[in-house]
Design a protein around this motif. Structure first.
Motif, PDB file in Angstrom:
ATOM      1  N   ARG A 225      90.150 -30.456  87.525  1.00 39.60           N
ATOM      2  CA  ARG A 225      90.504 -29.572  86.418  1.00 39.60           C
ATOM      3  C   ARG A 225      89.345 -28.633  86.079  1.00 39.60           C
ATOM      4  N   PHE A 226      88.135 -29.182  86.052  1.00 41.02           N
ATOM      5  CA  PHE A 226      86.960 -28.358  85.761  1.00 41.02           C
ATOM      6  C   PHE A 226      86.755 -27.319  86.859  1.00 41.02           C
ATOM      7  N   MET A 227      86.924 -27.737  88.104  1.00 42.44           N
ATOM      8  CA  MET A 227      86.748 -26.813  89.223  1.00 42.44           C
ATOM      9  C   MET A 227      87.771 -25.683  89.178  1.00 42.44           C
ATOM     10  N   GLU A 228      89.019 -25.994  88.830  1.00 44.70           N
ATOM     11  CA  GLU A 228      90.050 -24.962  88.739  1.00 44.70           C
ATOM     12  C   GLU A 228      89.696 -23.920  87.681  1.00 44.70           C
ATOM     13  N   GLN A 229      89.061 -24.360  86.592  1.00 43.21           N
ATOM     14  CA  GLN A 229      88.699 -23.443  85.509  1.00 43.21           C
ATOM     15  C   GLN A 229      87.476 -22.597  85.840  1.00 43.21           C
ATOM     16  N   HIS A 230      86.597 -23.122  86.705  1.00 43.65           N
ATOM     17  CA  HIS A 230      85.314 -22.462  86.947  1.00 43.65           C
ATOM     18  C   HIS A 230      85.086 -22.096  88.416  1.00 43.65           C
ATOM     19  N   ALA A 231      86.119 -22.156  89.237  1.00 43.85           N
ATOM     20  CA  ALA A 231      85.957 -21.883  90.667  1.00 43.85           C
ATOM     21  C   ALA A 231      85.477 -20.464  90.940  1.00 43.85           C
ATOM     22  N   HIS A 232      85.697 -19.540  89.994  1.00 38.76           N
ATOM     23  CA  HIS A 232      85.293 -18.148  90.191  1.00 38.76           C
ATOM     24  C   HIS A 232      83.781 -17.963  90.081  1.00 38.76           C
ATOM     25  N   ARG A 233      83.057 -18.985  89.625  1.00 39.20           N
ATOM     26  CA  ARG A 233      81.606 -18.868  89.452  1.00 39.20           C
ATOM     27  C   ARG A 233      80.892 -19.234  90.747  1.00 39.20           C
TER      28      ARG A 233
END
Length: 327
Positions: A225-233
């Protein structure tokens, strides 16, 4: 003397477009073509424009579709059969539902049409779907199938998404003969059932899952879930993901290793799936901007990873995805 390999039975192939129908008859005719077992209602402010390509044999069906905005309701009186389950990969656009909230390109879901549900497909939604007999799915899972999102639940989900994405390209190109179509359908079906069997076994073992497995599963889900929210970084690393999941790096590594994954490997695959969906959705292509938007700091490295994952460069994938775009 060797025995010849048995070939899967040939499939039937169908290709339908809504703009070939008379405007006054278009909605009802398309309901019978593509939505015979659900309630279907196009968005009133948008003219119905849709395309459907299907391979089918027996109780299995593999299809690719694109459409203007519409609403679909399952579990209604209109539904006359409950013997099928649908796996759907959203390739472009947005899907909103009470079950899934809001999902974008790359989301893989399982839908049991016998369950009541309301689904809103956004404008220019593009999807590929696999219809399987419900009994076959139930046997693979070990329990009755229920509508659910699969993208972050199983290590095999990226493999099935990739297979279904390639299948959609081949279907839209329309160059498969009957034997090739049968092989494509059987390969996709086999991979889907393997995913469902794996999903059904997760956490079961010989009894109830132990505390360690439950903790690992929770950490894995929280990290995804965290990766899906911040994958653009582009700077996102294991330490940041561990903090986002509320655990140490060691525990994070354990949670992913238990599913045959690495943390950064899962993040890389998530980013590539997102890039694939954006390529299918966007009409213009800027590889550098796409790479940065999906969390890759280097456009050249992104292109190499994309080709290794999908067999095509981003430019080639974009060209194929839009070769047969809606007129």
């Amino acid at each position: 003397m060797s025995t010849p390999t048995a070939m899967p039975p040939a499939c039937t192939f169908e290709h339908c477009v809504s703009w070939a129908l008379e405007p006054a008859e278009r909605q009802e005719a398309w309901r019978e073509i593509a939505h015979r077992w659900v309630d279907f209602q196009p968005a009133p402010e948008v003219a119905l424009r849709a395309e459907l390509t299907i391979l089918s044999h027996g109780g299995c069906m593999l299809g690719a579709t694109r459409s203007s905005a519409y609403e679909m309701r399952t579990g209604s009186r209109r539904a006359q059969r409950d013997d099928m389950v649908v796996l759907t990969l959203l390739q472009a656009g947005v899907l909103r539902s009470r079950t899934f909230a809001c999902n974008g390109p790359g989301s893989l879901s399982l839908c049991a049409p016998r369950e009541a549900g309301i689904y809103h497909w956004g404008q220019d939604a593009r999807q590929v779907f696999l219809v399987l007999p419900r009994e076959e799915v139930r046997a693979a899972l070990g329990h009755e199938p229920a509508t659910r999102l699969l993208t972050a639940r199983c290590a095999l989900a990226p493999s099935l998404c990739s297979q279904m994405g390639h299948a959609a390209l081949l279907l839209r190109q329309g160059l498969l003969d009957a034997a090739e179509g049968a092989q494509l359908l059987e390969a996709t079906r086999a991979l889907a059932l393997l995913l469902l069997r794996h999903l059904g076994r997760q956490g079961q073992g010989d009894g109830l899952p132990d505390a360690h497995e439950s903790l690992r599963a929770g950490r894995h889900a929280a990290a995804l879930r965290f990766m899906e929210q911040h994958a653009h970084r582009p700077e996102l690393d294991v330490a940041a993901i561990a903090r986002g999941a509320g655990c140490s790096r060691t525990r994070l590594y354990e949670a992913f290793a238990a599913r045959g994954q690495t943390v950064m490997g899962a993040l890389r695959d998530m980013r590539l799936q997102r890039a694939q969906g954006l390529l299918a959705q966007g009409l213009r292509l800027n590889v550098g901007a796409l790479a940065w938007r999906c969390g890759f700091a280097d456009a050249s490295g992104f292109s190499k990873l994309f080709r290794a994952r999908f067999g095509l460069s981003p430019t080639e994938w974009h060209a194929r995805a839009h070769a047969l775009a809606l007129p």
